[in-house]
Design a protein around this motif. Structure first.
Motif, PDB file in Angstrom:
ATOM      1  N   ALA A 171      -8.533 -33.109  57.109  1.00  0.00           N
ATOM      2  CA  ALA A 171      -9.377 -34.269  56.831  1.00  0.00           C
ATOM      3  C   ALA A 171      -9.266 -35.253  57.993  1.00  0.00           C
ATOM      4  O   ALA A 171      -8.328 -35.194  58.794  1.00  0.00           O
ATOM      5  CB  ALA A 171      -8.945 -34.939  55.528  1.00  0.00           C
ATOM      6  N   GLY A 182     -17.255 -33.981  51.805  1.00  0.00           N
ATOM      7  CA  GLY A 182     -16.493 -32.747  51.665  1.00  0.00           C
ATOM      8  C   GLY A 182     -17.415 -31.539  51.607  1.00  0.00           C
ATOM      9  O   GLY A 182     -18.645 -31.681  51.601  1.00  0.00           O
ATOM     10  N   TRP A 263     -12.978 -32.370  55.345  1.00  0.00           N
ATOM     11  CA  TRP A 263     -13.210 -33.608  54.612  1.00  0.00           C
ATOM     12  C   TRP A 263     -13.244 -34.809  55.563  1.00  0.00           C
ATOM     13  O   TRP A 263     -12.521 -34.854  56.559  1.00  0.00           O
ATOM     14  CB  TRP A 263     -12.101 -33.839  53.588  1.00  0.00           C
TER      15      TRP A 263
END
Length: 290
Positions: A171, A182, A263
């Motif tokens: 992420a 996402g 993400w």
């Protein structure tokens, strides 16, 4: 301002004129970049760039000449200031914050963001050289940077209503992304579990009953509550509520080291959590915003 129907007025933007600067240095290298919501072309130049009273010498930047589309016409900002690592800098230009550190303009190689939850409340804040304890409480949870470029790290897991959405995934923290982004299949499941329709809208009366969502970082759960991830607006005098989760356009199986992080923890995550970016120790810290 040019008149455009009954709804929009173009925003006035400040402009840079190299002919009026005694410290301007030409570079003239052509510049082109594509953003998620726009693009620009121009050329590179160098000058003393002043940010928050800090004079950064010989700072390279792009003079924008063409900006197709309306994104920059109606936006209230005059440009974009990248705060990532040099590894993703366009055309090898040294980022502003790296020059601040190299020129000893900040006390520590750290910057941090507080994003206000309420636009009518105290304004958001960028701190250069440290963090502001007036805007967070408790201790920071730190995650090491796994790949220099964006502020990228490993997220242990994401869970909602007893469902583990994902685990051990990459992420990034990004204040330039409004929502929380996402993989398509994961976002679809999250929206299903909060009973959002195919366009992301939810029943405003049911927001208080929605579940908390756990994002585990360095073994510590960070919870988003309904009033964090459900956004509200007014349309035709009616309040509307919608999900703050957005699909990235790719499935989780397509995410890889080459394609980038799965993400993006944008403003939906960064409002409830104060974020600190430590370039000296290559880590990102999160603490509860006040």
């Amino acid at each position: 301002y040019p008149y455009l129907g009954t709804l929009f007025l173009a925003v006035y933007h400040h402009k840079y004129y190299s002919s009026k600067s005694s410290t301007y240095k030409p570079i003239n290298t052509p510049f082109s970049i594509q953003y998620g919501t726009g693009s620009l072309t121009g050329f590179l130049s160098s000058d003393v760039v002043n940010v928050a009273g800090l004079p950064i010498k010989d700072q390279g930047f792009a003079e924008a000449v063409e900006q197709p589309g309306d994104t920059f016409v109606y936006s209230e900002f005059d440009g974009i200031l990248g705060m990532g690592y040099p590894e993703i800098s366009e055309d090898g230009v040294t980022p502003v914050f790296v020059n601040m550190v190299n020129q000893h303009l900040v006390e520590q190689p750290i910057f941090s963001f507080y994003l206000s939850r309420d636009s009518s409340a105290e304004k958001s804040e960028l701190i250069l050289g440290g963090s502001d304890p007036n805007h967070y409480e408790g201790n920071f949870t730190y995650v090491p940077v796994t790949q220099k470029g964006y502020w990228q790290f490993t997220m242990d897991s994401v869970s909602i209503s007893g469902y583990q959405i994902t685990e051990n995934t990459q992420a990034i923290a990004d204040t330039g992304t409004s929502l929380l982004v996402g993989p398509d299949n994961h976002i679809a499941l999250m929206n299903e579990l909060i009973e959002a329709d195919e366009n992301g809208f939810v029943n405003c009366d049911s927001v208080d009953e929605m579940p908390a969502i756990s994002f585990v970082l360095s073994g510590v759960p960070h919870y988003l509550f309904p009033h964090d991830y459900i956004l509200r607006d007014v349309e035709y005098d009616q309040q509307i509520c919608y999900s703050g989760f957005q699909s990235s356009g790719s499935d989780s199986s397509e995410s890889s080291e080459a394609s980038g992080p799965a993400w993006i923890l944008g403003d939906v995550f960064l409002r409830p959590f104060y974020s600190e970016y430590d370039m000296g120790n290559n880590r990102v810290g999160f603490a509860h915003s006040k």
